[in-house]
Design an enzyme around this catalytic site. Sequence first.
Site, PDB file in Angstrom:
ATOM      1  N   THR A  75      -5.184  12.757  -8.401  1.00  0.00           N
ATOM      2  CA  THR A  75      -5.750  13.658  -9.410  1.00  0.00           C
ATOM      3  C   THR A  75      -6.757  12.926 -10.280  1.00  0.00           C
ATOM      4  O   THR A  75      -7.852  13.421 -10.543  1.00  0.00           O
ATOM      5  CB  THR A  75      -4.638  14.252 -10.282  1.00  0.00           C
ATOM      6  OG1 THR A  75      -3.750  15.010  -9.453  1.00  0.00           O
ATOM      7  CG2 THR A  75      -5.220  15.176 -11.348  1.00  0.00           C
ATOM      8  N   ALA A 158      -0.422  22.146 -15.185  1.00  0.00           N
ATOM      9  CA  ALA A 158       0.663  22.456 -14.251  1.00  0.00           C
ATOM     10  C   ALA A 158       1.863  21.540 -14.461  1.00  0.00           C
ATOM     11  O   ALA A 158       3.017  21.968 -14.396  1.00  0.00           O
ATOM     12  CB  ALA A 158       0.157  22.343 -12.813  1.00  0.00           C
ATOM     13  N   THR A 236       4.275   9.577 -18.315  1.00  0.00           N
ATOM     14  CA  THR A 236       4.125   9.591 -16.858  1.00  0.00           C
ATOM     15  C   THR A 236       2.723  10.067 -16.476  1.00  0.00           C
ATOM     16  O   THR A 236       2.495  10.460 -15.339  1.00  0.00           O
ATOM     17  CB  THR A 236       5.178  10.508 -16.205  1.00  0.00           C
ATOM     18  OG1 THR A 236       5.084  11.817 -16.797  1.00  0.00           O
ATOM     19  CG2 THR A 236       6.585   9.966 -16.406  1.00  0.00           C
ATOM     20  N   ALA A 237       1.800  10.005 -17.433  1.00  0.00           N
ATOM     21  CA  ALA A 237       0.459  10.552 -17.224  1.00  0.00           C
ATOM     22  C   ALA A 237      -0.536   9.464 -16.839  1.00  0.00           C
ATOM     23  O   ALA A 237      -0.846   9.280 -15.656  1.00  0.00           O
ATOM     24  CB  ALA A 237       0.001  11.297 -18.477  1.00  0.00           C
ATOM     25  N   ARG A 238      -1.036   8.738 -17.830  1.00  0.00           N
ATOM     26  CA  ARG A 238      -2.048   7.716 -17.584  1.00  0.00           C
ATOM     27  C   ARG A 238      -1.813   6.529 -18.503  1.00  0.00           C
ATOM     28  O   ARG A 238      -1.551   6.677 -19.691  1.00  0.00           O
ATOM     29  CB  ARG A 238      -3.471   8.271 -17.836  1.00  0.00           C
ATOM     30  CG  ARG A 238      -3.958   9.235 -16.761  1.00  0.00           C
ATOM     31  CD  ARG A 238      -4.287   8.504 -15.478  1.00  0.00           C
ATOM     32  NE  ARG A 238      -4.721   9.402 -14.417  1.00  0.00           N
ATOM     33  CZ  ARG A 238      -3.925   9.938 -13.514  1.00  0.00           C
ATOM     34  NH1 ARG A 238      -2.628   9.693 -13.541  1.00  0.00           N
ATOM     35  NH2 ARG A 238      -4.388  10.730 -12.579  1.00  0.00           N
ATOM     36  N   ASP A 262       5.798   5.183 -16.850  1.00  0.00           N
ATOM     37  CA  ASP A 262       5.554   5.022 -15.418  1.00  0.00           C
ATOM     38  C   ASP A 262       4.151   4.497 -15.156  1.00  0.00           C
ATOM     39  O   ASP A 262       3.783   4.271 -14.013  1.00  0.00           O
ATOM     40  CB  ASP A 262       5.754   6.364 -14.702  1.00  0.00           C
ATOM     41  CG  ASP A 262       5.626   6.246 -13.185  1.00  0.00           C
ATOM     42  OD1 ASP A 262       6.379   5.438 -12.598  1.00  0.00           O
ATOM     43  OD2 ASP A 262       4.770   6.935 -12.603  1.00  0.00           O
ATOM     44  N   GLU A 267      -3.174  -1.807 -13.710  1.00  0.00           N
ATOM     45  CA  GLU A 267      -2.239  -1.657 -12.587  1.00  0.00           C
ATOM     46  C   GLU A 267      -2.856  -2.250 -11.320  1.00  0.00           C
ATOM     47  O   GLU A 267      -3.977  -1.885 -10.968  1.00  0.00           O
ATOM     48  CB  GLU A 267      -1.910  -0.175 -12.365  1.00  0.00           C
ATOM     49  CG  GLU A 267      -1.162   0.437 -13.537  1.00  0.00           C
ATOM     50  CD  GLU A 267      -0.947   1.936 -13.376  1.00  0.00           C
ATOM     51  OE1 GLU A 267      -0.142   2.510 -14.125  1.00  0.00           O
ATOM     52  OE2 GLU A 267      -1.603   2.545 -12.481  1.00  0.00           O
ATOM     53  N   HIS A 288       4.591   3.168 -11.505  1.00  0.00           N
ATOM     54  CA  HIS A 288       3.677   4.263 -11.147  1.00  0.00           C
ATOM     55  C   HIS A 288       4.175   4.997  -9.899  1.00  0.00           C
ATOM     56  O   HIS A 288       3.440   5.192  -8.913  1.00  0.00           O
ATOM     57  CB  HIS A 288       2.255   3.758 -10.923  1.00  0.00           C
ATOM     58  CG  HIS A 288       1.213   4.817 -11.161  1.00  0.00           C
ATOM     59  ND1 HIS A 288       0.023   4.576 -11.785  1.00  0.00           N
ATOM     60  CD2 HIS A 288       1.208   6.148 -10.862  1.00  0.00           C
ATOM     61  CE1 HIS A 288      -0.694   5.695 -11.848  1.00  0.00           C
ATOM     62  NE2 HIS A 288       0.016   6.666 -11.286  1.00  0.00           N
ATOM     63  N   ALA A 290       6.146   8.057 -10.306  1.00  0.00           N
ATOM     64  CA  ALA A 290       6.555   9.423 -10.641  1.00  0.00           C
ATOM     65  C   ALA A 290       5.967  10.451  -9.674  1.00  0.00           C
ATOM     66  O   ALA A 290       6.564  11.499  -9.428  1.00  0.00           O
ATOM     67  CB  ALA A 290       6.141   9.762 -12.077  1.00  0.00           C
ATOM     68  N   TRP A 291       4.818  10.144  -9.109  1.00  0.00           N
ATOM     69  CA  TRP A 291       4.110  11.071  -8.228  1.00  0.00           C
ATOM     70  C   TRP A 291       4.552  10.975  -6.767  1.00  0.00           C
ATOM     71  O   TRP A 291       4.164  11.789  -5.937  1.00  0.00           O
ATOM     72  CB  TRP A 291       2.604  10.760  -8.271  1.00  0.00           C
ATOM     73  CG  TRP A 291       2.271   9.423  -7.680  1.00  0.00           C
ATOM     74  CD1 TRP A 291       2.447   8.204  -8.266  1.00  0.00           C
ATOM     75  CD2 TRP A 291       1.729   9.153  -6.386  1.00  0.00           C
ATOM     76  NE1 TRP A 291       2.051   7.193  -7.424  1.00  0.00           N
ATOM     77  CE2 TRP A 291       1.609   7.747  -6.260  1.00  0.00           C
ATOM     78  CE3 TRP A 291       1.345   9.968  -5.312  1.00  0.00           C
ATOM     79  CZ2 TRP A 291       1.103   7.134  -5.110  1.00  0.00           C
ATOM     80  CZ3 TRP A 291       0.848   9.355  -4.168  1.00  0.00           C
ATOM     81  CH2 TRP A 291       0.725   7.958  -4.076  1.00  0.00           C
TER      82      TRP A 291
END
Length: 322
Positions: A75, A158, A236-238, A262, A267, A288, A290-291
Amino acid sequence: MTQRIVFLDRDSVIANVRKPSFAHEWTEYPATRADQVVQRLRDMGATIAITNKVPLSAGDLAQLPDLKMIAVAATGSNMIDLAAATQRGIVVSNIRNYAVHTLPEHTFALILALRRQLVAYRADIEAGLWQKSQSFCLFGHPIADLAGSRLGLFGYGALGKATAQIARAFGMEVIVHTRSPLPDAAADGVREASFDDVLETSDVVSLHLPLTDKTRNMISAKELIRMKRNALLINTARGGLVDEVALADALRAGVIAGAGFDVLTTEPPPPDHVLLNLRLPNFILTPHTAWASAQAMQTLADQLIDNIEAWAAGAPRNVVTP
């Protein structure tokens, strides 16, 4: 026309990536360093580049006259110089709404672990404290229910909406701060709130925003001190949404009750990263992931090729602009 497709970091997607239905040549690399990007794309005469996290700068794009599309296998597109791509007529498409189950579930895994003090109690057991207890159970770390508490969301796309649905199932009140109006807030069972209201009154604050110049370090020392002492901060975003040094200081000083992250600004993180080395029972860091459920990765892989096929058919979708 045969399209020439180069996947720069194939190992970042653990899924079956089907090949596009149109005529093409396909080249993939397990990973690509920033200094290898131009040579690998130029040598193959790539018309389509696929990247998850490999950056494509304005300088790179200036050396790639054949490149017509960048398919982002994620994303986030902040590693692409979108202005330069647009100027050169290169279409950039990203992946959307593929993590609507995995990321909210991970968010609540962090919340539950922290509210139920799972890390602290596991450490106590490993230290032999329960075995020496005079009682059938071991106290020492306060446990709090989610039911009746308040979840404050920054961002209500979402992922934020799916997180709110889980929160309501736990009996939480949900308040939301977002730049866009929420006409369906009442139907969703959430309430719009100001930035200050979310920050100062939430028992759990969860971030679901992109990283932009406006959101970078949106939570710093002055915001952390305004949060409730028993509050949790979940990201858990950025990486980069939170001042990481300020967070480490706040957790050590007991300014907030805990945090679950996360993502980090860098990174993979360097060995001396301030949060990587924060050994506290009220802080949980995951790499990282979570996705990264198997189901979400396959959805991502399918949408990635859907985006490429749509562009080839002259109807690009999920287009990202500056």
